[in-house]
Design a protein around this motif. Structure first.
Motif, PDB file in Angstrom:
ATOM      1  N   MET A 158      47.576  36.718  35.802  1.00 30.13           N
ATOM      2  CA  MET A 158      46.874  35.561  36.351  1.00 30.13           C
ATOM      3  C   MET A 158      47.647  35.011  37.545  1.00 30.13           C
ATOM      4  O   MET A 158      48.860  34.824  37.483  1.00 30.13           O
ATOM      5  CB  MET A 158      46.724  34.469  35.274  1.00 30.13           C
ATOM      6  CG  MET A 158      45.950  33.244  35.753  1.00 30.13           C
ATOM      7  SD  MET A 158      45.667  32.079  34.413  1.00 30.13           S
ATOM      8  CE  MET A 158      47.334  31.673  33.928  1.00 30.13           C
ATOM      9  N   THR A 159      46.937  34.748  38.632  1.00 30.48           N
ATOM     10  CA  THR A 159      47.571  34.260  39.845  1.00 30.48           C
ATOM     11  C   THR A 159      47.760  32.753  39.784  1.00 30.48           C
ATOM     12  O   THR A 159      46.856  32.010  39.425  1.00 30.48           O
ATOM     13  CB  THR A 159      46.700  34.601  41.067  1.00 30.48           C
ATOM     14  OG1 THR A 159      46.500  36.020  41.110  1.00 30.48           O
ATOM     15  CG2 THR A 159      47.396  34.169  42.338  1.00 30.48           C
ATOM     16  N   THR A 160      48.969  32.293  40.098  1.00 24.51           N
ATOM     17  CA  THR A 160      49.265  30.866  40.114  1.00 24.51           C
ATOM     18  C   THR A 160      48.639  30.225  41.341  1.00 24.51           C
ATOM     19  O   THR A 160      48.673  30.789  42.435  1.00 24.51           O
ATOM     20  CB  THR A 160      50.788  30.641  40.132  1.00 24.51           C
ATOM     21  OG1 THR A 160      51.363  31.249  38.982  1.00 24.51           O
ATOM     22  CG2 THR A 160      51.115  29.157  40.131  1.00 24.51           C
ATOM     23  N   CYS A 161      48.068  29.051  41.164  1.00 26.47           N
ATOM     24  CA  CYS A 161      47.425  28.346  42.273  1.00 26.47           C
ATOM     25  C   CYS A 161      48.460  27.994  43.341  1.00 26.47           C
ATOM     26  O   CYS A 161      49.510  27.411  43.032  1.00 26.47           O
ATOM     27  CB  CYS A 161      46.733  27.082  41.759  1.00 26.47           C
ATOM     28  SG  CYS A 161      45.978  26.085  43.071  1.00 26.47           S
ATOM     29  N   SER A 162      48.174  28.318  44.580  1.00 22.38           N
ATOM     30  CA  SER A 162      49.121  28.054  45.667  1.00 22.38           C
ATOM     31  C   SER A 162      49.171  26.583  46.056  1.00 22.38           C
ATOM     32  O   SER A 162      50.086  26.156  46.762  1.00 22.38           O
ATOM     33  CB  SER A 162      48.741  28.887  46.897  1.00 22.38           C
ATOM     34  OG  SER A 162      47.435  28.535  47.355  1.00 22.38           O
ATOM     35  N   GLY A 213      50.390  24.899  41.861  1.00 17.59           N
ATOM     36  CA  GLY A 213      51.282  25.625  40.975  1.00 17.59           C
ATOM     37  C   GLY A 213      50.685  25.996  39.637  1.00 17.59           C
ATOM     38  O   GLY A 213      51.411  26.359  38.709  1.00 17.59           O
ATOM     39  N   GLY A 214      49.368  25.877  39.468  1.00 17.36           N
ATOM     40  CA  GLY A 214      48.707  26.273  38.222  1.00 17.36           C
ATOM     41  C   GLY A 214      48.279  25.126  37.336  1.00 17.36           C
ATOM     42  O   GLY A 214      47.702  25.348  36.258  1.00 17.36           O
ATOM     43  N   CYS A 231      45.870  23.269  37.685  1.00 16.66           N
ATOM     44  CA  CYS A 231      44.409  23.203  37.670  1.00 16.66           C
ATOM     45  C   CYS A 231      43.789  24.254  36.734  1.00 16.66           C
ATOM     46  O   CYS A 231      42.544  24.313  36.624  1.00 16.66           O
ATOM     47  CB  CYS A 231      43.854  23.394  39.074  1.00 16.66           C
ATOM     48  SG  CYS A 231      44.213  25.032  39.759  1.00 16.66           S
ATOM     49  N   THR A 232      44.607  25.053  36.073  1.00 15.02           N
ATOM     50  CA  THR A 232      44.082  26.130  35.229  1.00 15.02           C
ATOM     51  C   THR A 232      43.149  25.577  34.144  1.00 15.02           C
ATOM     52  O   THR A 232      43.525  24.669  33.383  1.00 15.02           O
ATOM     53  CB  THR A 232      45.235  26.904  34.561  1.00 15.02           C
ATOM     54  OG1 THR A 232      46.096  27.423  35.587  1.00 15.02           O
ATOM     55  CG2 THR A 232      44.705  28.042  33.712  1.00 15.02           C
ATOM     56  N   THR A 280      46.184  20.082  31.863  1.00 17.47           N
ATOM     57  CA  THR A 280      47.479  19.990  32.558  1.00 17.47           C
ATOM     58  C   THR A 280      47.369  19.348  33.938  1.00 17.47           C
ATOM     59  O   THR A 280      48.293  19.426  34.735  1.00 17.47           O
ATOM     60  CB  THR A 280      48.088  21.402  32.707  1.00 17.47           C
ATOM     61  OG1 THR A 280      47.166  22.245  33.398  1.00 17.47           O
ATOM     62  CG2 THR A 280      48.418  22.000  31.358  1.00 17.47           C
TER      63      THR A 280
END
Length: 451
Positions: free
Chosen positions: A1-5, A8-9, A11-12, A94
């Motif tokens: 899974m790609t971390t949000c740029s 930092g994730g 928003c997952t 989160t």
């Protein structure tokens, strides 16, 4: 899974559609500003002051996030960020105010402070490295500035910041320390020769260079105040000579007809060159050596050779070129050379075409390869497309194109001086191969090589 740029994730699994309503952009911009100022991308604690926006739609959209009490135009309110975080996590487990704000403004938050902190930490590490280099200078170095005092001076004169911003800061510090270690104690050295020895570039210590300025800044405490007023006087105090020859042509042991010169060198200005004539050769050596580089002239003068050398100080003017042509007409044989770069090759081509009977002087491919510095500082690359043809040695241009690095006359000073002592241009052999050199001349040549 790609971390949000952006966040930092955080928003997952979150549904941001309602939170990114355009009517809430004012709120997230305020959160973003606070995050950037504090270097805290989450913004999940503390209190934040907001000013109510002018439009009713923007004030109404924020009621459920910052409290139920209505906002009025121009009103200020203190927002509990922990409470805001709790309300946001209804939309995503989160989520934080900073995460939503990052998506609203379209960029990561808090990076400026982190970058400033990282830059300060990097500057501290480079300062420590510079101090270690100064502490490790050999005992034989004539100038060994106190590391702490020296670095305080560099910081106060903005040189610490300049080092940090340099393309290769660690290499710059290493070369500066190498220059300090190489400064002479019992003799003088040409600045371009010193620069080439340390960096592979004879101009690395010129005015305006990072390396030259840093060395003088490091030794500011060792140079008398009155000597710091001029660049030449500052270097002179360190036993380093800048370009002391100026004029149209620098002539050693070659003088116009009717001139008597008590001792060389002779500086021939354009007004002299426009009308001077030359006597024909009457001694055993008819050769005149032509260089573009004052460093070669200075080294040649130190050998005490009776033979002739003329320095053009770069590409000669039309007046100087005509004066050189009259040397050929008088019966002299000219051996010409220059740096191994595009300008140097053009220079040699011009001289060979203009001077009847002139020959290249150590300008073939072997000489070029002998001149290439093995470990240059801030490597210059040749503009291969700009290299002119080299009809005297077609492989020279080919090899320069392949290696892709310029080379300078300073690299061959020892063998050039050996040729001058012999009185004729030689094939591509190192100075140590010249068995015909007299013992006394050998000592002079060794002294030149030591500089």
């Amino acid at each position: 899974m790609t971390t949000c740029s952006l966040c930092g994730g955080a928003c997952t699994g979150a549904d941001l559609r309602a939170l990114l309503d355009p009517c809430l952009t004012w709120l997230w911009r305020r959160v973003a500003d606070r995050a950037d100022a504090l270097g805290d991308p989450d913004q999940s604690s503390g209190r934040m002051k907001i000013n109510a926006p002018d439009t009713a739609a923007e004030r109404y959209s924020a009621r459920g996030l910052i409290g139920e009490a209505p906002l009025h135009p121009g009103q200020s309110r203190s927002v509990n960020l922990a409470s805001l975080c709790t309300r946001l996590q209804i939309h995503g487990a989160t989520l934080t105010p900073g995460a939503v704000a990052a998506h609203a403004v379209g960029r990561p938050l808090g990076t400026a402070v982190k970058e400033r902190r990282a830059a300060k930490a990097l500057a501290r590490r480079r300062a420590q490295y510079g101090q270690e280099l100064l502490a490790d200078l050999p005992p034989t170095a004539p100038y060994r500035p106190d590391p702490n005092t020296c670095w305080q001076t560099l910081r106060s004169t903005n040189w610490e910041a300049r080092v940090t911003k340099a393309l290769e800061p660690e290499a710059l510090l290493e070369r500066a320390a190498a220059v300090l270690a190489a400064l002479p104690t019992d003799h003088r050295v040409d600045r371009r020769v010193l620069a080439h020895t340390i960096t592979g570039n004879p101009h690395a210590l010129d005015r305006g260079t990072d390396l030259g300025g840093l060395v003088l800044a490091m030794l500011a405490g060792n140079i008398p105040r009155e000597s710091r007023k001029g660049l030449r006087t500052a270097w002179a105090h360190l036993n380093v000579d800048c370009d002391t020859f100026t004029g149209g042509l620098i002539s050693i042991n070659m003088y116009p007809r009717g001139w008597r010169v008590p001792r060389p060198p002779l500086i021939l200005t354009s007004s002299h060159l426009a009308k001077c004539t030359w006597r024909p050769p009457s001694e055993r050596s008819p050769w005149i050596f032509i260089t573009e580089n004052p460093s070669v002239a200075a080294a040649a003068l130190a050998t005490g050779s009776p033979h002739r050398l003329v320095c053009t100080n770069g590409t000669p003017s039309t007046t100087a070129l005509l004066a050189l042509t009259r040397m050929c007409t008088a019966g002299w044989k000219l051996a010409v050379r220059a740096d191994f770069d595009a300008a140097g090759l053009r220079h040699v081509n011009t001289l060979l075409q203009a001077l009847p009977g002139a020959v290249p002087w150590r300008m073939n491919s072997t000489d070029y390869q002998d001149s290439v510095h093995p470990d240059p500082f801030q490597l210059d690359l040749l503009d291969v497309e700009a290299l002119p043809e080299t009809p005297w040695d077609p492989t020279l241009r080919q090899d320069m194109s392949v290696i892709g690095q310029p080379a300078y006359e300073e690299a061959l000073i020892a063998v050039l001086c050996a040729d001058l002592i012999l009185g004729r241009p030689s094939s591509s052999r190192r100075a140590a191969d010249h068995s015909e050199i007299h013992v006394g001349q050998r000592e002079a040549l060794d002294a030149v090589g030591a500089t």
